[in-house]
Write a protein that holds these residues in place. Sequence first.
Motif, PDB file in Angstrom:
ATOM      1  N   SER A 186       0.695  -1.340  -0.167  1.00  0.00           N
ATOM      2  CA  SER A 186      -0.251  -0.242  -0.202  1.00  0.00           C
ATOM      3  C   SER A 186       0.981   1.185   0.008  1.00  0.00           C
ATOM      4  N   ARG A 187       2.337   0.756   0.281  1.00  0.00           N
ATOM      5  CA  ARG A 187       3.317   2.326  -0.097  1.00  0.00           C
ATOM      6  C   ARG A 187       3.794   2.507  -0.961  1.00  0.00           C
ATOM      7  N   THR A 188       4.895   3.464  -1.378  1.00  0.00           N
ATOM      8  CA  THR A 188       6.266   3.219  -2.121  1.00  0.00           C
ATOM      9  C   THR A 188       6.971   3.470  -1.012  1.00  0.00           C
ATOM     10  N   GLN A 189       7.854   3.399   0.377  1.00  0.00           N
ATOM     11  CA  GLN A 189       8.350   3.190   2.122  1.00  0.00           C
ATOM     12  C   GLN A 189       7.570   2.876   2.548  1.00  0.00           C
ATOM     13  N   ILE A 190       8.542   2.073   3.209  1.00  0.00           N
ATOM     14  CA  ILE A 190       7.948   2.061   4.602  1.00  0.00           C
ATOM     15  C   ILE A 190       9.235   1.923   5.594  1.00  0.00           C
ATOM     16  N   TRP A 191       8.984   2.466   6.553  1.00  0.00           N
ATOM     17  CA  TRP A 191       9.960   3.639   7.356  1.00  0.00           C
ATOM     18  C   TRP A 191       9.591   2.924   9.117  1.00  0.00           C
ATOM     19  N   GLY A 192      10.864   2.158   9.090  1.00  0.00           N
ATOM     20  CA  GLY A 192      10.999   1.113  10.399  1.00  0.00           C
ATOM     21  C   GLY A 192      11.910   1.397  11.417  1.00  0.00           C
ATOM     22  N   GLY A 193      11.742   1.219  12.755  1.00  0.00           N
ATOM     23  CA  GLY A 193      12.517   1.288  14.003  1.00  0.00           C
ATOM     24  C   GLY A 193      13.187  -0.268  14.345  1.00  0.00           C
ATOM     25  N   TRP A 194      13.778   0.245  15.156  1.00  0.00           N
ATOM     26  CA  TRP A 194      14.850  -0.969  15.591  1.00  0.00           C
ATOM     27  C   TRP A 194      15.173  -1.449  16.786  1.00  0.00           C
ATOM     28  N   VAL A 195      14.708  -2.351  17.485  1.00  0.00           N
ATOM     29  CA  VAL A 195      14.857  -2.620  18.813  1.00  0.00           C
ATOM     30  C   VAL A 195      16.570  -3.502  18.722  1.00  0.00           C
ATOM     31  N   VAL A 196      16.925  -3.204  20.397  1.00  0.00           N
ATOM     32  CA  VAL A 196      18.042  -4.261  20.523  1.00  0.00           C
ATOM     33  C   VAL A 196      18.581  -4.417  22.119  1.00  0.00           C
ATOM     34  N   ALA A 197      17.966  -4.479  22.405  1.00  0.00           N
ATOM     35  CA  ALA A 197      17.501  -4.717  23.838  1.00  0.00           C
ATOM     36  C   ALA A 197      15.344  -5.043  24.180  1.00  0.00           C
ATOM     37  N   PRO A 198      16.118  -5.551  25.701  1.00  0.00           N
ATOM     38  CA  PRO A 198      14.722  -5.962  25.647  1.00  0.00           C
ATOM     39  C   PRO A 198      13.598  -4.835  25.900  1.00  0.00           C
ATOM     40  N   THR A 199      12.960  -4.659  25.850  1.00  0.00           N
ATOM     41  CA  THR A 199      11.637  -2.950  25.767  1.00  0.00           C
ATOM     42  C   THR A 199      10.668  -3.455  26.200  1.00  0.00           C
ATOM     43  N   ILE A 200       9.898  -2.712  27.054  1.00  0.00           N
ATOM     44  CA  ILE A 200       7.969  -2.817  26.873  1.00  0.00           C
ATOM     45  C   ILE A 200       7.494  -2.273  25.759  1.00  0.00           C
ATOM     46  N   ILE A 201       7.796  -0.385  25.740  1.00  0.00           N
ATOM     47  CA  ILE A 201       7.225   0.607  25.302  1.00  0.00           C
ATOM     48  C   ILE A 201       8.365   0.986  23.948  1.00  0.00           C
ATOM     49  N   GLY A 202       9.634   0.124  23.617  1.00  0.00           N
ATOM     50  CA  GLY A 202       9.765   1.343  22.840  1.00  0.00           C
ATOM     51  C   GLY A 202       8.631   0.840  21.045  1.00  0.00           C
ATOM     52  N   PRO A 203       8.279  -1.166  20.947  1.00  0.00           N
ATOM     53  CA  PRO A 203       7.409  -0.471  19.866  1.00  0.00           C
ATOM     54  C   PRO A 203       6.337   0.159  19.558  1.00  0.00           C
ATOM     55  N   GLU A 204       5.885   0.246  21.273  1.00  0.00           N
ATOM     56  CA  GLU A 204       4.303   1.135  21.326  1.00  0.00           C
ATOM     57  C   GLU A 204       4.504   2.324  20.900  1.00  0.00           C
ATOM     58  N   GLU A 205       6.242   2.723  21.228  1.00  0.00           N
ATOM     59  CA  GLU A 205       6.289   4.465  20.678  1.00  0.00           C
ATOM     60  C   GLU A 205       6.365   4.482  19.504  1.00  0.00           C
ATOM     61  N   PHE A 206       7.552   3.454  18.708  1.00  0.00           N
ATOM     62  CA  PHE A 206       6.966   3.239  17.488  1.00  0.00           C
ATOM     63  C   PHE A 206       6.255   3.785  16.450  1.00  0.00           C
ATOM     64  N   ALA A 207       4.816   2.922  17.116  1.00  0.00           N
ATOM     65  CA  ALA A 207       4.340   2.388  16.242  1.00  0.00           C
ATOM     66  C   ALA A 207       3.232   3.646  16.239  1.00  0.00           C
ATOM     67  N   ALA A 208       3.064   4.271  17.225  1.00  0.00           N
ATOM     68  CA  ALA A 208       2.521   5.451  17.634  1.00  0.00           C
ATOM     69  C   ALA A 208       3.843   6.831  16.903  1.00  0.00           C
ATOM     70  N   ALA A 209       4.467   6.488  16.712  1.00  0.00           N
ATOM     71  CA  ALA A 209       5.457   7.791  15.843  1.00  0.00           C
ATOM     72  C   ALA A 209       4.446   7.925  14.546  1.00  0.00           C
ATOM     73  N   GLY A 210       4.371   6.403  14.104  1.00  0.00           N
ATOM     74  CA  GLY A 210       3.784   5.945  12.736  1.00  0.00           C
ATOM     75  C   GLY A 210       4.935   5.229  11.888  1.00  0.00           C
ATOM     76  N   TYR A 211       5.486   5.058  12.449  1.00  0.00           N
ATOM     77  CA  TYR A 211       6.443   3.854  11.718  1.00  0.00           C
ATOM     78  C   TYR A 211       5.493   2.232  11.756  1.00  0.00           C
ATOM     79  N   HIS A 212       5.960   1.584  10.152  1.00  0.00           N
ATOM     80  CA  HIS A 212       5.020   0.595   9.524  1.00  0.00           C
ATOM     81  C   HIS A 212       5.625  -0.335  10.207  1.00  0.00           C
ATOM     82  N   TYR A 213       7.013  -0.220  10.619  1.00  0.00           N
ATOM     83  CA  TYR A 213       7.475  -1.959  11.323  1.00  0.00           C
ATOM     84  C   TYR A 213       8.640  -1.512  12.176  1.00  0.00           C
ATOM     85  N   VAL A 214       8.668  -2.371  12.611  1.00  0.00           N
ATOM     86  CA  VAL A 214      10.232  -2.580  14.125  1.00  0.00           C
ATOM     87  C   VAL A 214      10.200  -3.689  13.907  1.00  0.00           C
ATOM     88  N   GLY A 215      11.642  -3.733  13.694  1.00  0.00           N
ATOM     89  CA  GLY A 215      12.919  -5.075  13.747  1.00  0.00           C
ATOM     90  C   GLY A 215      13.298  -4.856  15.026  1.00  0.00           C
TER      91      GLY A 215
END
Length: 259
Positions: A10-39
């Motif tokens: 559905s998009r020309t580009q998808i923007w991703g965040g990255w997680v390198v350590a255990p985190t509770i809120i990291g993916p949630e914050e990336f999602a809230a910011a509008g990122y399309h995926y998290v690695g």
Amino acid sequence: MSRFAEALASRTQIWGGWVVAPTIIGPEEFAAAGYHYVGFDVQHGYLDDADVAMLLRRTEHLPIATAVRLPSADPAPIGRVLDAGADAVIVAMVENPDQAARAVAAARYAPAGVRSFGPLRASLGHDPAALESRVSVFVMIETARGLAALDEICAVPGLAGLYVGPADLAISMGFAPADAWTHPEVRAATARIRKTITAAGLVAGIHAGSGKLGNLFAQEGFRMITLASESQALRRGAADHLSDAIGETRRATERGGYN
């Protein structure tokens, strides 16, 4: 179709965040910011199977797709993260078509592959064909050997795309990691990789490391672009807040204090 495939469709580009350590809120914050995926990084990060399973479960109801980077095409770790619900896997340091084919096989059940059946999340269902169809397999091009075998790797059936690791590519070509984004030879290699991937009808991805570089790579035609890790985002946000605070304090001092 997984959230990852839907985002790409559905998009020309998808923007991703990255997680390198255990985190509770990291993916949630990336999602809230509008990122399309998290690695989730199992190659360089401080994540084990249990951490990844927890993170994947926490993202189940978030509007964000998930990918897991693994250090090799070993089918057991790939199978475990897919059983836990990963939308995509990114296999590092692929240098030839045989390695790429093994990565694909690890995500496919017999007779097409070697994945063992064992879904861990009830929401995924138990239909092998449906479980296979929701998985996107990416392999990383990040060495001179991988660059030399680029055409053959792109021809491997079942790949969703290739993902460039600029720093390792620069090192493999005899340059410093910082040269990945500036040296003409490395930049030319990156451009060649992108053109070859696109010509093969696959998704061209890259680890940019910043918004500015992400914008540059988007203009060059990359479609899957990782911008920053949670540690980078925290560091930048923390530095900005501190700078704002110091600046306000200095301005107040120059005015003779707060009123």
